[in-house]
Scaffold this active site. Structure first.
Site, mmCIF file in Angstrom:
data_model
loop_
_atom_site.group_PDB
_atom_site.id
_atom_site.type_symbol
_atom_site.label_atom_id
_atom_site.label_comp_id
_atom_site.label_asym_id
_atom_site.label_seq_id
_atom_site.Cartn_x
_atom_site.Cartn_y
_atom_site.Cartn_z
ATOM 1 N N ALA A 277 0.841 -1.191 0.000
ATOM 2 C CA ALA A 277 0.000 0.000 0.000
ATOM 3 C C ALA A 277 0.882 1.248 0.000
ATOM 4 O O ALA A 277 2.013 1.240 0.500
ATOM 5 C CB ALA A 277 -0.913 0.005 1.221
ATOM 6 N N GLY B 122 0.645 -5.108 0.905
ATOM 7 C CA GLY B 122 -0.512 -5.201 0.018
ATOM 8 C C GLY B 122 -0.206 -5.883 -1.297
ATOM 9 O O GLY B 122 -1.092 -6.463 -1.923
ATOM 10 N N GLU C 214 -0.499 -9.467 -0.536
ATOM 11 C CA GLU C 214 -1.927 -9.734 -0.376
ATOM 12 C C GLU C 214 -2.629 -9.794 -1.730
ATOM 13 O O GLU C 214 -3.546 -10.606 -1.934
ATOM 14 C CB GLU C 214 -2.548 -8.682 0.533
ATOM 15 N N GLU D 186 4.286 -5.549 7.937
ATOM 16 C CA GLU D 186 3.516 -4.602 8.738
ATOM 17 C C GLU D 186 3.920 -4.597 10.212
ATOM 18 O O GLU D 186 3.928 -3.543 10.858
ATOM 19 C CB GLU D 186 2.014 -4.901 8.603
#
Length: 273
Positions: free
Chosen positions: A73, A118, A121, A141
């Protein structure tokens, strides 16, 4: 074979079509293809286009620039958010990941370089992951005081089991492509970077020649959270739909006649008998 392109210099996701395969490439190489609002919105629109286009039988998803599939992200869009604002951003990202996972055609993640946060993911949302030998996967994270929020805690656990998933998530340490293959994350062993897209295209082209509708049923059955007798009932219902469909009947007839099947190009719109 037909090929169509959009201007890759201006779009956050470049689009190319070869035959029945749609190639989607995240196009922010200077930011290691980080997922900002514009990338997520464009991906969502392109996934909708694939869903509605019965001429497309498979998707290859990659990242531009040769350094990263996607580094996660875009943290510049998360800085300063309160809980409500962050929740809205995370829900938007989760909707895109779910749209990838629920697409009625196979999506192949062609990972070359970093797939972190992300980006990992996003790859986990794809039913097929191929990777170059230099690729690295991780959910960092925890090192930033954060929690994976685009589905990573759920999809990684389902993909490799609780203990290996927790090791990746709690330490935040990346794993290399060899370890990813050993854990069962990859559909095929890692390949040299220069041959990755060719390998992904070869696999996608083969899948795209099969029944789009009934591949969609396989994908639906495989992602079901049902287990035990309930899961078997769900599988039998979907398998029965495939048998009764035009493509299912064509496949059986072709096998008995010792010829190649000629599947419908009408996707899920085909009639069942």
């Amino acid at each position: 074979m037909t090929t169509s392109d959009v201007d890759v210099s201006t779009t956050p996701v470049s689009v190319r079509t070869e035959g029945r395969v749609r190639y989607l490439t995240i196009n922010r190489p200077d930011a290691l293809n980080a997922l900002n609002r514009e990338v997520l919105a464009t991906l969502a629109a392109e996934l909708d286009a694939v869903r509605d286009d019965v001429a497309i039988g498979a998707v290859v998803l990659s990242g531009a620039g040769g350094r990263a599939f996607c580094a996660g992200a875009d943290l510049s869009e998360l800085a300063g958010l309160d809980v409500a604002g962050a929740h809205a951003v995370l829900q938007r990202g989760q909707r895109v990941m779910s749209a990838v996972e629920e697409l009625p055609v196979p999506v192949i993640a062609a990972v070359d370089g970093y797939a972190l946060g992300g980006g990992f993911e996003l790859a986990l949302s794809c039913p097929v992951i191929l990777a170059s030998e230099r690729s690295r996967f991780g959910l960092p994270e925890s090192k930033l005081g954060l929690v994976p929020g685009y589905g990573g805690t759920q999809r990684l656990r389902r993909a490799v089991g609780r203990a290996p998933a927790l090791a990746v998530m709690l330490t935040g340490q990346p794993i290399d492509a060899g370890r990813a293959w050993h854990l069962g994350l990859l559909s095929e062993p890692p390949v040299p970077s220069e041959s990755l897209l060719e390998e992904a295209g070869r696999l996608a082209a083969g899948l795209a020649e099969l029944s789009r509708a009934n591949l969609g049923l396989i994908l639906e059955s495989a992602r079901s959270s049902a287990d035990g007798p309930e899961g078997l009932r769900h599988e039998a219902a979907l398998a029965a739909m495939a048998i009764g469909s035009a493509d299912g009947q064509e496949g059986a007839a072709a096998f008995l006649a010792k010829r190649a099947p000629r599947f419908s190009r009408e996707g899920s719109k085909q009639e069942t008998k």
